[in-house]
Design a protein around this motif. Structure first.
Motif, PDB file in Angstrom:
ATOM      1  N   CYS A  40       0.818  -1.216   0.000  1.00 50.14           N
ATOM      2  CA  CYS A  40       0.000   0.000   0.000  1.00 50.14           C
ATOM      3  C   CYS A  40       0.849   1.262   0.000  1.00 50.14           C
ATOM      4  CB  CYS A  40      -0.952  -0.005   1.187  1.00 50.14           C
ATOM      5  SG  CYS A  40      -2.263  -1.237   1.010  1.00 50.14           S
ATOM      6  N   SER A  41       2.034   1.211   0.586  1.00 51.74           N
ATOM      7  CA  SER A  41       2.890   2.398   0.583  1.00 51.74           C
ATOM      8  C   SER A  41       3.310   2.772  -0.834  1.00 51.74           C
ATOM      9  CB  SER A  41       4.123   2.170   1.458  1.00 51.74           C
ATOM     10  OG  SER A  41       4.878   1.075   0.975  1.00 51.74           O
ATOM     11  N   LEU A  46       2.207   7.038  -6.917  1.00 47.11           N
ATOM     12  CA  LEU A  46       1.474   7.353  -8.151  1.00 47.11           C
ATOM     13  C   LEU A  46       1.230   8.846  -8.281  1.00 47.11           C
ATOM     14  CD1 LEU A  46      -1.078   4.416  -8.106  1.00 47.11           C
ATOM     15  CD2 LEU A  46       0.819   4.713  -9.694  1.00 47.11           C
ATOM     16  N   ALA A  47       0.969   9.517  -7.172  1.00 48.13           N
ATOM     17  CA  ALA A  47       0.700  10.957  -7.200  1.00 48.13           C
ATOM     18  C   ALA A  47       1.920  11.743  -7.663  1.00 48.13           C
ATOM     19  CB  ALA A  47       0.253  11.436  -5.826  1.00 48.13           C
ATOM     20  N   GLU A  48       3.113  11.238  -7.384  1.00 49.29           N
ATOM     21  CA  GLU A  48       4.336  11.911  -7.810  1.00 49.29           C
ATOM     22  C   GLU A  48       4.482  11.928  -9.328  1.00 49.29           C
ATOM     23  OE1 GLU A  48       7.692  10.162  -5.891  1.00 49.29           O
ATOM     24  OE2 GLU A  48       6.955  10.643  -3.880  1.00 49.29           O
ATOM     25  N   HIS A  49       3.768  11.032  -9.992  1.00 47.44           N
ATOM     26  CA  HIS A  49       3.847  10.925 -11.450  1.00 47.44           C
ATOM     27  C   HIS A  49       2.538  11.319 -12.115  1.00 47.44           C
ATOM     28  CE1 HIS A  49       7.744   9.012 -11.041  1.00 47.44           C
ATOM     29  NE2 HIS A  49       7.224   8.279 -10.082  1.00 47.44           N
ATOM     30  N   ASP A  50       1.762  12.183 -11.430  1.00 46.80           N
ATOM     31  CA  ASP A  50       0.482  12.699 -11.943  1.00 46.80           C
ATOM     32  C   ASP A  50      -0.513  11.591 -12.275  1.00 46.80           C
ATOM     33  OD1 ASP A  50       1.358  15.343 -11.706  1.00 46.80           O
ATOM     34  OD2 ASP A  50       2.325  15.263 -13.671  1.00 46.80           O
ATOM     35  N   LEU A  51      -0.549  10.566 -11.446  1.00 43.88           N
ATOM     36  CA  LEU A  51      -1.475   9.449 -11.632  1.00 43.88           C
ATOM     37  C   LEU A  51      -2.416   9.310 -10.432  1.00 43.88           C
ATOM     38  CD1 LEU A  51       1.082   6.901 -13.089  1.00 43.88           C
ATOM     39  CD2 LEU A  51      -0.671   8.152 -14.345  1.00 43.88           C
ATOM     40  N   GLU A  52      -2.876  10.445  -9.901  1.00 48.03           N
ATOM     41  CA  GLU A  52      -3.744  10.435  -8.727  1.00 48.03           C
ATOM     42  C   GLU A  52      -5.023   9.642  -8.953  1.00 48.03           C
ATOM     43  OE1 GLU A  52      -2.698  13.388 -10.104  1.00 48.03           O
ATOM     44  OE2 GLU A  52      -1.230  14.076  -8.662  1.00 48.03           O
ATOM     45  N   VAL A  53      -5.487   9.573 -10.199  1.00 46.28           N
ATOM     46  CA  VAL A  53      -6.736   8.866 -10.491  1.00 46.28           C
ATOM     47  C   VAL A  53      -6.617   7.369 -10.216  1.00 46.28           C
ATOM     48  CG1 VAL A  53      -7.521  10.561 -12.168  1.00 46.28           C
ATOM     49  CG2 VAL A  53      -6.147   8.649 -12.940  1.00 46.28           C
ATOM     50  N   GLN A  57      -7.842   2.859  -6.828  1.00 46.64           N
ATOM     51  CA  GLN A  57      -7.812   1.479  -7.322  1.00 46.64           C
ATOM     52  C   GLN A  57      -6.617   0.732  -6.755  1.00 46.64           C
ATOM     53  OE1 GLN A  57      -7.759   2.131 -11.528  1.00 46.64           O
ATOM     54  NE2 GLN A  57      -9.980   2.288 -11.669  1.00 46.64           N
ATOM     55  N   CYS A  58      -5.494   1.414  -6.678  1.00 46.12           N
ATOM     56  CA  CYS A  58      -4.294   0.810  -6.100  1.00 46.12           C
ATOM     57  C   CYS A  58      -4.543   0.417  -4.645  1.00 46.12           C
ATOM     58  CB  CYS A  58      -3.134   1.798  -6.217  1.00 46.12           C
ATOM     59  SG  CYS A  58      -1.553   1.189  -5.597  1.00 46.12           S
TER      60      CYS A  58
END
Length: 83
Positions: A40-41, A46-53, A57-58
């Motif tokens: 989970c960590s 993902l947010a660091e790579h502009d994948l917040e969406v 799901q992760c």
């Protein structure tokens, strides 16, 4: 008066079931996540790579760290022999 209470309890339990659902291993695989070894960590990266969406799901496909302190599984290892 017991009928509204029973209805309220039924709605509450249905809401809890919806909120606490996790994806199955095959659903996670179709989303691009490996449920067997996704920590989970890792989802926060993902947010660091502009994948917040993808974070929600992760989080449904990941394994909580510290769930089983006696056993930690890693996807691979490298053995180096010196000498």
């Amino acid at each position: 008066m017991t009928e509204p209470v029973a209805l309220s309890l039924a709605l509450l339990s249905a809401l809890i079931a919806i909120v606490s659902c996790e994806y199955s291993a095959s659903e996670c695989r179709s989303l691009g996540f490996n449920k067997a070894n996704l920590l989970c960590s890792s989802c926060f990266y993902l947010a660091e790579h502009d994948l917040e969406v993808l974070v929600s799901q992760c989080r449904e496909c990941c394994l909580q760290e510290g769930r089983n302190d006696s056993l930690t599984l890693y996807p691979q290892a490298i053995l180096e022999v010196c000498g």
